[in-house]
Design a protein around this motif. Structure first.
Motif, mmCIF file in Angstrom:
data_model
loop_
_atom_site.group_PDB
_atom_site.id
_atom_site.type_symbol
_atom_site.label_atom_id
_atom_site.label_comp_id
_atom_site.label_asym_id
_atom_site.label_seq_id
_atom_site.Cartn_x
_atom_site.Cartn_y
_atom_site.Cartn_z
ATOM 1 N N ARG A 70 0.855 -1.187 0.000
ATOM 2 C CA ARG A 70 0.000 0.000 0.000
ATOM 3 C C ARG A 70 0.898 1.246 0.000
ATOM 4 N NH1 ARG A 70 -2.885 0.060 5.389
ATOM 5 N NH2 ARG A 70 -3.950 -1.763 4.539
ATOM 6 N N HIS A 97 2.293 -2.822 5.462
ATOM 7 C CA HIS A 97 1.752 -2.758 4.097
ATOM 8 C C HIS A 97 2.584 -1.787 3.250
ATOM 9 C CE1 HIS A 97 -1.952 -5.100 4.302
ATOM 10 N NE2 HIS A 97 -2.224 -4.561 5.478
ATOM 11 N N ASP A 104 -3.619 -8.530 3.529
ATOM 12 C CA ASP A 104 -4.960 -8.718 4.080
ATOM 13 C C ASP A 104 -5.618 -9.768 3.200
ATOM 14 O OD1 ASP A 104 -4.521 -6.665 5.903
ATOM 15 O OD2 ASP A 104 -5.321 -5.146 4.535
ATOM 16 N N GLU A 161 -7.125 -7.927 13.938
ATOM 17 C CA GLU A 161 -7.657 -8.047 12.572
ATOM 18 C C GLU A 161 -7.406 -9.464 12.071
ATOM 19 O OE1 GLU A 161 -5.622 -5.116 10.203
ATOM 20 O OE2 GLU A 161 -6.523 -3.426 11.260
ATOM 21 N N HIS A 164 -5.358 -9.780 8.681
ATOM 22 C CA HIS A 164 -4.049 -9.150 8.472
ATOM 23 C C HIS A 164 -2.894 -10.062 8.895
ATOM 24 C CE1 HIS A 164 -1.230 -5.625 8.440
ATOM 25 N NE2 HIS A 164 -0.624 -6.347 9.372
HETATM 26 ZN ZN LIG Z 1 -3.585 -5.221 6.867
#
Ligand SMILES: [Zn+2]
Length: 183
Positions: A70, A97, A104, A161, A164
């Motif tokens: 990301r 990320h 994810d 999460e 993740h």
């Molecule tokens: Zn993540």
């Protein structure tokens, strides 16, 4: 020497299902922040993920990817919308990320149906935590399958999460901000 370059995971394997949520408006930002859905990762992270997926395929499942590398600018955008929580990493430090070493993901069956993991992706609440045990047996089993398989290939979960995972051997100090090319 460690290869620190990035790779588009589909050049290594076409066995993943791609559902890059940030290339759509179906995400907590309600904005399309990627121009096109591509999954870039550091090469060793990508290779480990391919191996994990091969094992899952033998069991009748497949990895579906929601997010990979990301760019830092996207991280900043997320931080603006959701600052000061445990859900979005502060762009000052950056997320795994942003270093191309986090993914994810979820699991799908042979027909492409998502396995029930108890919540949707990017559900920010206790039901998404690994420690939340009030889900059905099936949900807990699905999460366990994902977690145990990925752990074998050095992917580490975080507590809040279920989707993740971070590739443990990779410790990159620098974050990246390149944008991948779209056709
Ligand atoms: Zn993540």
């Amino acid at each position: 020497m460690k290869d620190t370059s990035f790779v588009n995971i589909q050049t290594l394997s076409t066995d993943f299902v791609l559902d890059l949520k940030y290339a759509t408006t179906d995400n907590f930002l309600h904005q399309k922040v990627y121009d096109c859905p591509e999954c870039f990762l550091r090469i060793s992270t990508a290779k480990a993920l391919v191996k994990a997926n091969q094992e899952l395929i033998k069991k009748g499942f497949r990895i579906k990817l929601y997010d990979c590398y990301r760019p830092l600018d996207v991280q900043k955008k997320m931080w603006k919308i959701l600052p000061g929580t445990n859900y979005v990493a502060n762009p000052k430090k950056g997320s795994k990320h942003n270093r191309g070493a986090a993914v994810d993901l979820t699991l799908v069956d042979l027909f492409g149906n998502e396995l029930d993991m108890g919540t949707k992706f990017d559900f920010f609440g206790p039901e998404a935590h690994h420690t939340y045990t009030k889900h059905s047996k099936e949900v807990l089993q699905n999460r366990k399958l994902l977690k145990e398989t990925l752990a074998k290939y050095n992917f580490k979960s975080i507590y809040n999460e279920w989707w993740h995972y971070e590739f443990r051997p990779e410790r990159y100090s620098t974050v990246s901000n390149f944008k991948w090319k779209c056709e």
